[in-house]
Design an enzyme around this catalytic site. Structure first.
Site, PDB file in Angstrom:
ATOM      1  N   LYS A  78       4.682  -3.760   6.082  1.00  0.00           N
ATOM      2  CA  LYS A  78       3.748  -3.302   5.045  1.00  0.00           C
ATOM      3  C   LYS A  78       3.786  -4.259   3.857  1.00  0.00           C
ATOM      4  CE  LYS A  78       2.740   0.942   2.373  1.00  0.00           C
ATOM      5  NZ  LYS A  78       3.208   2.316   2.081  1.00  0.00           N
ATOM      6  N   SER A 153       0.014   6.097   2.965  1.00  0.00           N
ATOM      7  CA  SER A 153      -0.504   4.791   2.575  1.00  0.00           C
ATOM      8  C   SER A 153      -0.186   3.681   3.574  1.00  0.00           C
ATOM      9  CB  SER A 153       0.073   4.395   1.207  1.00  0.00           C
ATOM     10  OG  SER A 153       1.500   4.265   1.269  1.00  0.00           O
ATOM     11  N   SER A 177       4.006   8.843   3.425  1.00  0.00           N
ATOM     12  CA  SER A 177       3.203   7.665   3.750  1.00  0.00           C
ATOM     13  C   SER A 177       3.591   6.948   5.031  1.00  0.00           C
ATOM     14  CB  SER A 177       3.248   6.659   2.586  1.00  0.00           C
ATOM     15  OG  SER A 177       2.520   7.161   1.495  1.00  0.00           O
TER      16      SER A 177
END
Length: 489
Positions: A78, A153, A177
């Site tokens: 990420k 997210s 997330s």
């Protein structure tokens, strides 16, 4: 492409048997990812040195000097994790051209075990969002149906694993997330205990809630990655100085006599999810588990508590991005700033997206004089009570089974104009973050529309082994990983 959609252990086995080299494997996954990334936008940037690093891995294998358990395995990270020499943007214009001079501890641990970084994953800006529709680089879409979001997210990480770009991905989990996009995309997603994985080198959103997490195709892959990436880190004041169990060696699907608490809210959960929940309940019964219904009295208030605390910490953490010491600076060549405040305000207004601005404003408001006691202090008091109630429940059961969310993946844009629905969407995941507990989303099937459904397992501090064992049992019984989406077939 024979190496798409394989587990870490399948790829390790193929590398060991010399059925494929690390260069061939990396070329295969990179080619697949670049082709399909145009459709789902899961990757913000690819690692230009991937094939060189794969060549080094092959040389280590030829000389029997492998770094560790993941040597030659491509992974996705990420874009919240600092990666030395590679752009780390947090999916924000504010950090669009930021190249860190160092890597985060978790990334270093994985690379020290031989993992190869394929690319940096899309996400909501600064990890603020539950749908991956708040990225400066555009929406990330769901590989199972591109009319739907990948979740947030860490949507890019989940979509990368589900789309066959890599067997493993790193995400961050501040309020769900990792678990929610794992549920939306049909992969395994683990948020470890707060402090298990170092936060050093992870861009801060809400420091008392942020925790690196792991996504994988299968439960054993996640167990191995957790083991490799865990370490005590003196550079992180909240890092836990405790022994790291051999998760991958100890994992077992024999869960007879385990006490499983069932937490299924009466309202607000999609009927497809309720059906999968009840089916898994029957599986656990057949495996000899003791099933105990549990209730959680703060379920209706956890989302409010979470958003007050998270936004407060975000308003403080993001104050560093002023365009002088750090981050994007506006162009004042045509019209100079009137004063320093004008410089700050213009740079921040141009660089932050709407959701980040909204949360900074909310956090600043609840921390302001006259409202601190009414909102922030009260939220902290409730946070303590929430943690105590979880502790009490977990004294009587080994882990809690619940839905990850009230619904399956949303259609793109479905909630974007409804902030209340957007903020309430994580009501079943934020409790683990407020209490610092480990929690995992394990695939449990598909909805009537063919969208993945995951279920959440939650346990006491540092009891990741318990939820990995239960998840492995569920996975072996359901084998949902065998179903392929169009990207992997």
């Amino acid at each position: 492409m024979p190496w798409i959609n394989k587990s870490v252990y399948e790829l390790k086995n193929a590398l060991e048997k010399k059925e494929v080299t690390a260069v061939e494997l990396s070329q295969s996954l990179l080619s697949h990812a670049k082709k399909h990334n145009k459709k789902i936008n899961a990757i913000i940037s690819f690692n230009p040195k991937l094939l060189d690093e794969a060549k080094d891995s092959d040389q280590r294998r030829a000389t029997n000097t492998l770094k560790g358990e993941l040597d030659g395995i491509p992974i996705v990270v990420k874009d919240m994790f600092c990666t030395k020499g590679l752009k780390t943007t947090a999916a924000s214009k504010m950090l669009e051209n930021f190249i860190p001079p160092y890597s985060s501890t978790v990334v270093k641990n994985l690379q020290n075990a031989g993992a190869l970084l394929l690319g940096k994953a899309n996400q909501d800006e600064f990890a603020m969002g539950g749908t991956n529709e708040y990225s400066y680089f555009g929406n990330c879409l769901n590989p199972w149906n591109t009319d739907y979001v990948a979740g947030g997210s860490s949507g890019g990480s989940a979509a990368s694993v589900a789309g066959g770009f890599a067997p493993l991905a790193l995400g961050t989990d501040t309020g769900g997330s990792v678990r929610e996009p794992a549920h939306f995309c049909g992969v395994v997603g683990l948020k470890p205990t707060y402090g298990r994985l170092s936060r050093y080198g992870v861009i801060s959103f809400a420091s008392s809630l942020d925790q690196p997490g792991i996504m994988g195709k299968q439960v054993k892959d996640v167990a191995l990655a957790l083991q490799v990436s865990s370490s005590y880190d003196p550079k992180d004041a909240t890092s836990a100085n405790c022994e790291v169990p051999h998760f991958s060696k100890n994992i077992t699907s024999n869960i007879k006599e385990k006490k499983i608490g069932l937490l299924l809210p009466e309202n607000g959960v999609d009927k497809n999810i309720v059906e999968k929940f009840n089916a898994v309940k029957e599986i656990l019964k057949e495996q000899g588990c003791k099933i105990v219904p549990v209730s959680f009295s703060y379920l209706s208030s956890v989302a409010c508590v979470y958003h007050i605390i998270a936004s407060s910490e975000a308003s403080s953490n993001l104050a560093r991005y002023d365009g002088v010491r750090y981050g994007y600076s506006a162009d004042f060549s045509k019209k100079p700033a009137e004063n320093l405040m004008d410089f700050y305000a213009t740079s921040r207004a141009e660089a932050f997206g709407e959701e980040v601005k909204r949360r900074i404003l909310l956090g600043t408001y609840v921390l302001s004089s006259g409202y601190y006691d009414a909102y922030y202090k009260k939220a902290c008091q409730l946070r303590y009570l929430i943690a105590q109630e979880f502790k009490k429940i977990l004294q009587s059961v080994d882990c809690i089974l619940s839905p990850v969310s009230g619904g399956v993946a949303l259609k793109v844009g479905a909630n974007k104009d409804n902030l209340s629905k957007n903020y309430d969407h994580d009501w079943l995941t934020v409790g683990a973050n407020l209490a610092g507990l480990p929690a995992l989303s394990v695939p449990a099937g598909f909805s009537d529309k063919g969208l993945p459904i995951g279920l959440q397992l939650l346990s006491s501090h540092f009891q990741e082994q318990t939820i990995l064992d239960v998840a492995l049992n569920i996975e072996e019984n359901l084998q949902t990983y065998k179903k392929k989406n169009s990207f992997c077939s």
